[in-house]
Design a protein around this motif. Structure first.
Motif, PDB file in Angstrom:
ATOM      1  N   SER A  63       0.829  -1.208   0.000  1.00 48.17           N
ATOM      2  CA  SER A  63       0.000   0.000   0.000  1.00 48.17           C
ATOM      3  C   SER A  63       0.858   1.250   0.000  1.00 48.17           C
ATOM      4  CB  SER A  63      -0.923  -0.014   1.218  1.00 48.17           C
ATOM      5  OG  SER A  63      -1.750  -1.159   1.221  1.00 48.17           O
ATOM      6  N   ILE A  64       1.942   1.241   0.783  1.00 45.90           N
ATOM      7  CA  ILE A  64       2.824   2.412   0.829  1.00 45.90           C
ATOM      8  C   ILE A  64       3.454   2.656  -0.542  1.00 45.90           C
ATOM      9  CG2 ILE A  64       4.995   3.267   1.794  1.00 45.90           C
ATOM     10  CD1 ILE A  64       4.213   1.932   4.430  1.00 45.90           C
ATOM     11  N   VAL A  65       3.890   1.582  -1.183  1.00 46.01           N
ATOM     12  CA  VAL A  65       4.491   1.730  -2.522  1.00 46.01           C
ATOM     13  C   VAL A  65       3.475   2.316  -3.504  1.00 46.01           C
ATOM     14  CG1 VAL A  65       5.422   0.448  -4.486  1.00 46.01           C
ATOM     15  CG2 VAL A  65       6.197  -0.085  -2.168  1.00 46.01           C
ATOM     16  N   VAL A  66       2.231   1.812  -3.459  1.00 41.41           N
ATOM     17  CA  VAL A  66       1.205   2.305  -4.380  1.00 41.41           C
ATOM     18  C   VAL A  66       0.883   3.769  -4.103  1.00 41.41           C
ATOM     19  CG1 VAL A  66      -1.212   2.053  -5.061  1.00 41.41           C
ATOM     20  CG2 VAL A  66       0.206   0.025  -4.783  1.00 41.41           C
ATOM     21  N   VAL A  67       0.729   4.117  -2.823  1.00 44.27           N
ATOM     22  CA  VAL A  67       0.380   5.508  -2.475  1.00 44.27           C
ATOM     23  C   VAL A  67       1.516   6.456  -2.862  1.00 44.27           C
ATOM     24  CG1 VAL A  67      -0.075   7.060  -0.555  1.00 44.27           C
ATOM     25  CG2 VAL A  67      -1.248   4.865  -0.669  1.00 44.27           C
ATOM     26  N   LEU A  68       2.756   6.047  -2.591  1.00 48.14           N
ATOM     27  CA  LEU A  68       3.889   6.895  -2.976  1.00 48.14           C
ATOM     28  C   LEU A  68       3.982   7.030  -4.493  1.00 48.14           C
ATOM     29  CD1 LEU A  68       6.687   5.788  -0.480  1.00 48.14           C
ATOM     30  CD2 LEU A  68       5.347   7.888  -0.453  1.00 48.14           C
ATOM     31  N   ALA A  69       3.698   5.934  -5.204  1.00 46.34           N
ATOM     32  CA  ALA A  69       3.746   5.987  -6.666  1.00 46.34           C
ATOM     33  C   ALA A  69       2.708   6.952  -7.225  1.00 46.34           C
ATOM     34  CB  ALA A  69       3.528   4.582  -7.242  1.00 46.34           C
ATOM     35  N   LEU A  70       1.626   7.198  -6.487  1.00 43.27           N
ATOM     36  CA  LEU A  70       0.615   8.157  -6.926  1.00 43.27           C
ATOM     37  C   LEU A  70       0.873   9.558  -6.376  1.00 43.27           C
ATOM     38  CD1 LEU A  70      -2.600   5.979  -6.478  1.00 43.27           C
ATOM     39  CD2 LEU A  70      -1.419   6.512  -8.610  1.00 43.27           C
ATOM     40  N   ALA A  71       1.290   9.649  -5.103  1.00 45.57           N
ATOM     41  CA  ALA A  71       1.432  10.956  -4.457  1.00 45.57           C
ATOM     42  C   ALA A  71       2.657  11.711  -4.951  1.00 45.57           C
ATOM     43  CB  ALA A  71       1.505  10.770  -2.938  1.00 45.57           C
ATOM     44  N   VAL A  72       3.789  11.050  -5.118  1.00 41.14           N
ATOM     45  CA  VAL A  72       5.009  11.755  -5.530  1.00 41.14           C
ATOM     46  C   VAL A  72       4.868  12.373  -6.920  1.00 41.14           C
ATOM     47  CG1 VAL A  72       7.457  11.444  -6.073  1.00 41.14           C
ATOM     48  CG2 VAL A  72       6.491  10.403  -4.005  1.00 41.14           C
ATOM     49  N   PRO A  73       4.414  11.626  -7.944  1.00 40.87           N
ATOM     50  CA  PRO A  73       4.224  12.291  -9.246  1.00 40.87           C
ATOM     51  C   PRO A  73       3.203  13.431  -9.185  1.00 40.87           C
ATOM     52  CG  PRO A  73       4.225   9.904  -9.507  1.00 40.87           C
ATOM     53  CD  PRO A  73       4.165  10.178  -8.050  1.00 40.87           C
ATOM     54  N   LEU A  74       2.162  13.279  -8.344  1.00 44.29           N
ATOM     55  CA  LEU A  74       1.174  14.351  -8.222  1.00 44.29           C
ATOM     56  C   LEU A  74       1.804  15.600  -7.606  1.00 44.29           C
ATOM     57  CD1 LEU A  74      -1.734  15.307  -8.496  1.00 44.29           C
ATOM     58  CD2 LEU A  74      -2.214  14.277  -6.251  1.00 44.29           C
ATOM     59  N   ALA A  75       2.649  15.406  -6.589  1.00 45.62           N
ATOM     60  CA  ALA A  75       3.315  16.552  -5.968  1.00 45.62           C
ATOM     61  C   ALA A  75       4.262  17.234  -6.946  1.00 45.62           C
ATOM     62  CB  ALA A  75       4.077  16.078  -4.723  1.00 45.62           C
ATOM     63  N   VAL A  76       4.998  16.450  -7.719  1.00 44.15           N
ATOM     64  CA  VAL A  76       5.898  17.031  -8.721  1.00 44.15           C
ATOM     65  C   VAL A  76       5.092  17.793  -9.776  1.00 44.15           C
ATOM     66  CG1 VAL A  76       7.571  16.495 -10.530  1.00 44.15           C
ATOM     67  CG2 VAL A  76       7.676  15.301  -8.330  1.00 44.15           C
ATOM     68  N   LEU A  77       3.956  17.213 -10.177  1.00 43.73           N
ATOM     69  CA  LEU A  77       3.115  17.868 -11.186  1.00 43.73           C
ATOM     70  C   LEU A  77       2.575  19.197 -10.668  1.00 43.73           C
ATOM     71  CD1 LEU A  77       1.747  17.662 -13.948  1.00 43.73           C
ATOM     72  CD2 LEU A  77      -0.149  16.461 -12.826  1.00 43.73           C
ATOM     73  N   VAL A  78       2.194  19.244  -9.405  1.00 42.04           N
ATOM     74  CA  VAL A  78       1.713  20.491  -8.811  1.00 42.04           C
ATOM     75  C   VAL A  78       2.811  21.548  -8.832  1.00 42.04           C
ATOM     76  CG1 VAL A  78       0.973  21.563  -6.649  1.00 42.04           C
ATOM     77  CG2 VAL A  78      -0.076  19.436  -7.407  1.00 42.04           C
ATOM     78  N   GLY A  79       4.046  21.165  -8.475  1.00 38.03           N
ATOM     79  CA  GLY A  79       5.161  22.115  -8.499  1.00 38.03           C
ATOM     80  C   GLY A  79       5.436  22.637  -9.887  1.00 38.03           C
ATOM     81  N   ARG A  80       5.375  21.759 -10.892  1.00 40.58           N
ATOM     82  CA  ARG A  80       5.621  22.196 -12.265  1.00 40.58           C
ATOM     83  C   ARG A  80       4.514  23.136 -12.762  1.00 40.58           C
ATOM     84  NH1 ARG A  80       7.784  16.619 -15.183  1.00 40.58           N
ATOM     85  NH2 ARG A  80       9.822  16.566 -14.113  1.00 40.58           N
ATOM     86  N   GLU A  81       3.265  22.795 -12.425  1.00 38.22           N
ATOM     87  CA  GLU A  81       2.149  23.632 -12.862  1.00 38.22           C
ATOM     88  C   GLU A  81       2.229  25.019 -12.240  1.00 38.22           C
ATOM     89  OE1 GLU A  81      -1.604  25.636 -12.699  1.00 38.22           O
ATOM     90  OE2 GLU A  81      -0.624  24.686 -10.956  1.00 38.22           O
ATOM     91  N   ARG A  82       2.598  25.050 -10.957  1.00 37.90           N
ATOM     92  CA  ARG A  82       2.657  26.358 -10.279  1.00 37.90           C
ATOM     93  C   ARG A  82       3.816  27.197 -10.800  1.00 37.90           C
ATOM     94  NH1 ARG A  82       2.152  30.589  -9.199  1.00 37.90           N
ATOM     95  NH2 ARG A  82       1.498  31.653  -7.271  1.00 37.90           N
ATOM     96  N   VAL A  83       4.962  26.596 -11.059  1.00 39.48           N
ATOM     97  CA  VAL A  83       6.105  27.355 -11.558  1.00 39.48           C
ATOM     98  C   VAL A  83       5.859  27.786 -13.003  1.00 39.48           C
ATOM     99  CG1 VAL A  83       7.537  25.507 -12.556  1.00 39.48           C
ATOM    100  CG2 VAL A  83       8.630  27.446 -11.439  1.00 39.48           C
ATOM    101  N   GLN A  84       5.042  27.017 -13.730  1.00 40.57           N
ATOM    102  CA  GLN A  84       4.698  27.424 -15.097  1.00 40.57           C
ATOM    103  C   GLN A  84       3.857  28.702 -15.065  1.00 40.57           C
ATOM    104  OE1 GLN A  84       2.614  24.469 -17.347  1.00 40.57           O
ATOM    105  NE2 GLN A  84       2.597  25.687 -19.215  1.00 40.57           N
ATOM    106  N   ARG A  85       2.880  28.746 -14.194  1.00 35.56           N
ATOM    107  CA  ARG A  85       2.063  29.968 -14.070  1.00 35.56           C
ATOM    108  C   ARG A  85       2.908  31.142 -13.584  1.00 35.56           C
ATOM    109  NH1 ARG A  85      -1.565  30.052 -10.319  1.00 35.56           N
ATOM    110  NH2 ARG A  85      -1.229  28.016  -9.300  1.00 35.56           N
TER     111      ARG A  85
END
Length: 460
Positions: A9-31
């Motif tokens: 479960s930890i592996v699955v949650v990290l596999a979803l949460a880490v890319p989402l966090a990176v995507l949020v950072g990229r989207e915010r820095v793009q704006r």
């Protein structure tokens, strides 16, 4: 099991949460980059439209931007002379480097992603003019505080959501693992209690458990595996004890029965005519008991694991010898017989004494139960690394529903007459399995019974 589920479960949650966090950072820095690039472009266009008479208005716009957004801004001409600035030290090395790049018609790049611990300021530069003519440069000392704060809030939300998911999964996994493991634990406890009771009834020298084997896997499964191995050892020990009991009992009965038989023979010479029938029945009963004792001894020996590896026996020669021995008995019983023995039969991987016992038991059953007028076929052949031996008759046979039971101890099919102990096929079955072979009992064609055994061949 709970640990495995949680790791997954930890592996699955990290596999979803880490890319989402990176995507949020990229989207915010793009704006962030788009907004600051638009501001730099605006001031670059404003600077290109204003001549020297418009410098006060340009300085006023720069000062208003600094007051409104709290970010430094500087506009320089093509020679690097400051036309307007507010809140920024143009002499800073990094600012000078950004100005030089803009004068070379290069735009400053913002980071590709943003984290809460990234640098607090980013220089955004844009050239004044375009194409081959660069008239100056615009540099904005942009603050990343708001963007970093937004990313931090988003990461906290993502982390809280991931933690909530993990807590929910942990609760479900705990309930699921208990539901799955509880029967294993109960079964392991029952198996261990069975073994403890069994060992408590054994003599002290036999009650020692063998050394446990180290297993790999979840603790509950390891415990259950160990308990089952211990139970298997206990069952094997109980089976060996049972065989010893049968052998010892049969051996202890053999001598008294022999002595009783001798006494009956001696007594028979003095028995009056009126008691001769009772004497005969008693003698026959003693003989039957003696036969049962002898068969039990043979069966106990047959069920004992084989010792040294045997060199095998000549199955063809053994069959020819035993058929010659039983030929008179078969003829007297009113039966005809035929041989189907191949010439190139390999040696069978069982001792000659065992082969003789098997053939004697099968031919004895035929003479007792097949009935007069039956045809008997005795044969053997080799094939697929095995030696096949069979005895088939066209006698009365056994009902199909009773066929699986004929190898059980003391079993006799209903309606079968004649003498017998019900141990003959049990002995054949035990001797065949001890040699690593198999026994098959089937209905004969068109009637009767077919007993076929397959034993490994001795490979030369």
């Amino acid at each position: 099991m709970l640990v495995v589920l949680m790791i997954y479960s930890i592996v699955v949650v990290l596999a979803l949460a880490v890319p989402l966090a990176v995507l949020v950072g990229r989207e915010r820095v793009q704006r962030f980059g788009e907004n600051r690039a638009a501001a730099a472009t605006f001031f670059a266009e404003l600077s290109s439209r204003e001549d020297e008479s418009g410098v006060p208005r340009l300085r006023e716009s720069v000062q208003r931007y600094h007051s409104l957004y709290g970010e430094g801004l500087a506009i320089v001409d093509r020679g690097g002379v400051v036309r307007a600035s507010a809140g920024i030290d143009v002499d800073r090395p990094d600012v000078q480097e950004a100005v030089s790049g803009a004068l070379r018609n290069q735009r400053g790049d913002v980071p590709s992603s943003l984290t809460p611990w990234a640098q607090s300021e980013v220089l955004v530069a844009a050239p004044v003019g375009g194409g081959t003519q660069v008239d100056g440069a615009v540099v904005i000392d942009a603050s990343t505080d708001a963007a970093r704060r937004d990313v931090a809030v988003a990461w906290v939300v993502i982390g809280a959501g991931a933690l909530l998911i993990l807590v929910s999964v942990a609760v479900i996994a705990a309930a699921l693992s208990r539901w799955v493991v509880r029967p294993l634990t109960a079964l392991s406890s029952r198996v261990q209690s069975f073994g403890d009771k069994f060992h408590a009834e054994l003599p002290a020298e036999e009650a020692q458990r063998p050394e446990s084997t180290e297993y790999v896997g979840p603790p509950e499964v390891r415990e259950l595996s160990g308990a089952f191995d211990a139970m298997a050892d206990d069952v094997e020990a109980a089976t060996a004890a049972q065989r010893r009991l049968v052998a010892d009992t049969a051996h202890a009965l053999r001598n008294p029965l022999a002595a009783l038989r001798i006494r009956l023979d001696v007594l028979g010479m003095r028995v009056p005519e009126s008691a001769s029938e009772a004497h005969l029945k008693t003698t026959l009963e003693v003989d039957r008991l003696s036969t049962v004792v002898e068969d039990l001894l043979v069966l106990a020996a047959a069920e004992t694991p084989a010792g040294a590896r045997t060199t095998g026996c000549d199955a063809r020669a053994a069959i020819l010898s035993r058929v010659e021995f039983w030929s008179t008995t078969l003829t007297v019983a009113g039966m005809s017989y035929s041989l189907a023995v191949a010439d190139d039969v390999p040696r069978a991987a069982l001792p000659e004494d065992d082969m003789i016992r098997i053939l004697d038991a099968l031919l004895s059953n035929v003479t007792k139960y097949a009935g007069a007028g039956s045809a008997v076929e005795i044969g053997c052949r080799g094939g697929d690394g095995q030696v096949l031996v069979w005895v088939a008759d066209t006698g009365r046979g056994v009902p199909t529903s009773e066929l699986p039971k004929v190898v059980d101890r003391f079993y006799r099919a209903p309606g079968v007459g004649g003498e017998g102990t019900g141990l003959g096929l049990s002995i054949v079955h035990a001797l065949t399995e001890r040699a690593g072979g198999s026994l098959q009992v089937s209905a004969g064609v068109p009637s009767g019974l077919r007993v076929e055994l397959a034993v490994p061949a001795v490979l030369s």
